[in-house]
Motif scaffolding. Structure first.
Motif, mmCIF file in Angstrom:
data_model
loop_
_atom_site.group_PDB
_atom_site.id
_atom_site.type_symbol
_atom_site.label_atom_id
_atom_site.label_comp_id
_atom_site.label_asym_id
_atom_site.label_seq_id
_atom_site.Cartn_x
_atom_site.Cartn_y
_atom_site.Cartn_z
ATOM 1 N N ASN A 47 0.854 -1.182 0.000
ATOM 2 C CA ASN A 47 0.000 0.000 0.000
ATOM 3 C C ASN A 47 0.894 1.237 0.000
ATOM 4 O OD1 ASN A 47 -3.088 -0.845 0.571
ATOM 5 N ND2 ASN A 47 -1.688 -2.290 1.548
ATOM 6 N N ASP A 48 1.094 1.775 -1.187
ATOM 7 C CA ASP A 48 2.055 2.859 -1.395
ATOM 8 C C ASP A 48 1.346 4.213 -1.356
ATOM 9 O OD1 ASP A 48 4.368 4.232 -2.030
ATOM 10 O OD2 ASP A 48 4.202 3.854 -4.177
ATOM 11 N N PHE A 49 0.928 4.636 -0.159
ATOM 12 C CA PHE A 49 0.205 5.893 -0.023
ATOM 13 C C PHE A 49 1.101 7.103 -0.315
ATOM 14 C CE2 PHE A 49 -2.080 2.987 2.898
ATOM 15 C CZ PHE A 49 -3.335 3.040 2.316
ATOM 16 N N VAL A 79 3.879 -0.723 3.733
ATOM 17 C CA VAL A 79 3.075 0.502 3.713
ATOM 18 C C VAL A 79 3.994 1.724 3.699
ATOM 19 C CG1 VAL A 79 1.330 1.874 4.897
ATOM 20 C CG2 VAL A 79 1.225 -0.623 4.999
ATOM 21 N N THR A 80 3.763 2.621 2.763
ATOM 22 C CA THR A 80 4.462 3.909 2.760
ATOM 23 C C THR A 80 3.426 5.002 2.972
ATOM 24 O OG1 THR A 80 4.265 4.427 0.390
ATOM 25 C CG2 THR A 80 6.078 2.978 1.054
ATOM 26 N N ILE A 81 3.749 5.958 3.826
ATOM 27 C CA ILE A 81 2.856 7.087 4.062
ATOM 28 C C ILE A 81 3.651 8.381 3.919
ATOM 29 C CG2 ILE A 81 1.233 5.863 5.552
ATOM 30 C CD1 ILE A 81 2.722 7.060 7.961
ATOM 31 N N LYS A 82 2.956 9.446 3.622
ATOM 32 C CA LYS A 82 3.611 10.740 3.472
ATOM 33 C C LYS A 82 4.088 11.271 4.812
ATOM 34 C CE LYS A 82 4.733 14.554 1.239
ATOM 35 N NZ LYS A 82 5.909 14.588 0.337
ATOM 36 N N VAL A 111 3.674 -9.245 9.568
ATOM 37 C CA VAL A 111 4.789 -8.303 9.654
ATOM 38 C C VAL A 111 4.402 -7.046 8.886
ATOM 39 C CG1 VAL A 111 7.215 -7.838 9.110
ATOM 40 C CG2 VAL A 111 6.509 -10.158 9.753
ATOM 41 N N LEU A 112 4.540 -5.903 9.534
ATOM 42 C CA LEU A 112 4.269 -4.623 8.886
ATOM 43 C C LEU A 112 5.581 -3.873 8.692
ATOM 44 C CD1 LEU A 112 2.584 -2.180 7.932
ATOM 45 C CD2 LEU A 112 2.309 -1.547 10.344
ATOM 46 N N LEU A 113 5.864 -3.545 7.443
ATOM 47 C CA LEU A 113 7.035 -2.723 7.123
ATOM 48 C C LEU A 113 6.517 -1.336 6.772
ATOM 49 C CD1 LEU A 113 10.001 -2.271 6.569
ATOM 50 C CD2 LEU A 113 9.722 -3.340 4.338
ATOM 51 N N LEU A 114 6.679 -0.397 7.705
ATOM 52 C CA LEU A 114 6.114 0.941 7.568
ATOM 53 C C LEU A 114 7.199 1.976 7.304
ATOM 54 C CD1 LEU A 114 3.706 2.954 7.889
ATOM 55 C CD2 LEU A 114 4.255 3.005 10.340
ATOM 56 N N ILE A 115 6.963 2.811 6.285
ATOM 57 C CA ILE A 115 7.910 3.869 5.921
ATOM 58 C C ILE A 115 7.182 5.206 5.953
ATOM 59 C CG2 ILE A 115 9.447 4.772 4.133
ATOM 60 C CD1 ILE A 115 9.469 1.824 3.022
ATOM 61 N N ALA A 116 7.658 6.128 6.793
ATOM 62 C CA ALA A 116 7.098 7.486 6.869
ATOM 63 C C ALA A 116 8.061 8.424 6.158
ATOM 64 C CB ALA A 116 6.905 7.900 8.321
ATOM 65 N N LEU A 117 7.630 8.967 5.027
ATOM 66 C CA LEU A 117 8.516 9.704 4.134
ATOM 67 C C LEU A 117 9.019 11.025 4.744
ATOM 68 C CD1 LEU A 117 9.447 8.765 1.348
ATOM 69 C CD2 LEU A 117 7.848 10.381 0.341
ATOM 70 N N VAL A 122 11.423 4.492 9.737
ATOM 71 C CA VAL A 122 11.004 3.163 9.298
ATOM 72 C C VAL A 122 10.726 2.313 10.538
ATOM 73 C CG1 VAL A 122 11.629 1.090 8.004
ATOM 74 C CG2 VAL A 122 12.456 3.330 7.254
ATOM 75 N N ARG A 123 9.719 1.482 10.441
ATOM 76 C CA ARG A 123 9.368 0.602 11.554
ATOM 77 C C ARG A 123 8.982 -0.772 11.018
ATOM 78 N NH1 ARG A 123 9.675 -0.157 17.163
ATOM 79 N NH2 ARG A 123 7.903 -1.413 17.847
ATOM 80 N N ILE A 124 9.493 -1.818 11.654
ATOM 81 C CA ILE A 124 9.063 -3.186 11.353
ATOM 82 C C ILE A 124 8.278 -3.682 12.559
ATOM 83 C CG2 ILE A 124 9.768 -5.559 10.866
ATOM 84 C CD1 ILE A 124 12.240 -4.486 9.496
ATOM 85 N N GLU A 125 6.956 -3.776 12.403
ATOM 86 C CA GLU A 125 6.069 -4.248 13.474
ATOM 87 C C GLU A 125 5.812 -5.735 13.248
ATOM 88 O OE1 GLU A 125 3.864 -3.371 16.980
ATOM 89 O OE2 GLU A 125 5.227 -2.110 15.802
ATOM 90 N N VAL A 126 5.966 -6.520 14.305
ATOM 91 C CA VAL A 126 5.905 -7.975 14.176
ATOM 92 C C VAL A 126 4.832 -8.555 15.087
ATOM 93 C CG1 VAL A 126 7.237 -10.119 14.286
ATOM 94 C CG2 VAL A 126 8.389 -7.963 13.731
ATOM 95 N N GLY A 127 4.039 -9.496 14.567
ATOM 96 C CA GLY A 127 3.035 -10.184 15.372
ATOM 97 C C GLY A 127 3.696 -11.137 16.356
ATOM 98 N N TYR A 128 2.979 -11.476 17.420
ATOM 99 C CA TYR A 128 3.547 -12.333 18.460
ATOM 100 C C TYR A 128 4.024 -13.677 17.919
ATOM 101 C CZ TYR A 128 1.742 -9.102 21.985
ATOM 102 O OH TYR A 128 1.505 -7.987 22.744
ATOM 103 N N GLY A 129 3.349 -14.160 16.903
ATOM 104 C CA GLY A 129 3.704 -15.477 16.365
ATOM 105 C C GLY A 129 5.068 -15.539 15.707
ATOM 106 N N LEU A 130 5.623 -14.384 15.317
ATOM 107 C CA LEU A 130 6.928 -14.357 14.643
ATOM 108 C C LEU A 130 8.016 -13.666 15.468
ATOM 109 C CD1 LEU A 130 5.859 -13.502 10.969
ATOM 110 C CD2 LEU A 130 6.543 -15.726 11.891
ATOM 111 N N GLU A 131 7.667 -13.200 16.669
ATOM 112 C CA GLU A 131 8.637 -12.460 17.478
ATOM 113 C C GLU A 131 9.818 -13.319 17.930
ATOM 114 O OE1 GLU A 131 6.567 -10.626 20.705
ATOM 115 O OE2 GLU A 131 6.335 -8.737 19.599
ATOM 116 N N GLY A 132 9.629 -14.640 17.943
ATOM 117 C CA GLY A 132 10.718 -15.519 18.346
ATOM 118 C C GLY A 132 11.851 -15.555 17.336
#
Length: 210
Positions: A47-49, A79-82, A111-117, A122-132
């Motif tokens: 989602n390239d906002f 996800v990229t946001i302005k 996994v959410l790869l978020l980029i704020a332009l 940049v933030r990599i948000e991870v669900g509990y199931g993959l945090e290990g």
């Protein structure tokens, strides 16, 4: 005259109530000043906002993430946001992750790869199931070593492509070297410390301003 025991008790109750409401007001002010603003509904895995990818680049990333999801059920959302609109990227990523329900509900394997332009964050948000496997330390290294150098050259697609490959390799247990040389002294990144200091500054500024 001397205050009675009842009067003293009432004054103490009133004093405690004033302190309580003052603290509540401070936290409400801080919360509303950094309210999450949704970027909109999700459409696919990319989602390239902010409009940083070409149509071909977006399609290529979509194909990679679609195949990964089909083979593993793990979901990576790019996800990229302005702008963060004065929010913290940690709060924004957490709220967006929950709003979109990234990953399966049963395994929480998103996994959410978020980029704020505008903020260049940049933030990599991870669900509990993959945090290990995709730990905070590993995610920070991916951002620092794989994304930051490419982003400094204006190559968002190259940085995201490399980061995506690393995330896939880590969650599949194929990339063994990442994180091996990270010591305890690097557990908290410079960005983490700066954010912590900023939060403290804002908190005390809110107190003294009142």
């Amino acid at each position: 005259g001397t205050l009675s025991s009842k009067d003293m008790k009432q004054k103490m109750v009133a004093y405690v109530r004033h302190i309580f409401f003052a603290i509540c007001a401070i936290f409400l002010t801080v919360s509303f000043s950094h309210a999450y603003v949704s970027p909109g509904k999700a459409s696919g895995y990319v989602n390239d906002f902010a409009g940083v990818f070409t149509a071909e680049q977006k399609s290529s990333l979509e194909n990679v993430l679609s195949l990964f999801n089909a083979s593993s059920t793990n979901e990576i959302s790019i996800v990229t946001i302005k702008s963060l609109s004065d929010d913290y990227i940690e709060n924004y990523a957490e709220k967006l992750f929950k709003e979109w329900g990234i990953g399966t509900k049963k395994y929480d394997n998103g996994v959410l790869l978020l980029i704020a332009l505008d903020e260049r964050e940049v933030r990599i948000e991870v669900g509990y199931g993959l945090e290990g496997t995709l730990t905070h330390v590993v995610a920070s290294q991916i951002i620092r070593d794989d994304m930051a150098p490419a982003f400094k050259q204006g190559d968002f697609y190259g940085g995201v492509t490399l980061a995506t490959a690393r995330i896939i390799e880590v969650t599949q247990g194929e990339y063994k070297n990442i994180g091996d040389k990270i010591g305890v002294q690097n557990f908290f990144s410079t960005q983490d410390l700066l954010i912590f200091v900023a939060i403290l500054f804002q908190f005390f500024a809110a107190i003294f301003s009142r």
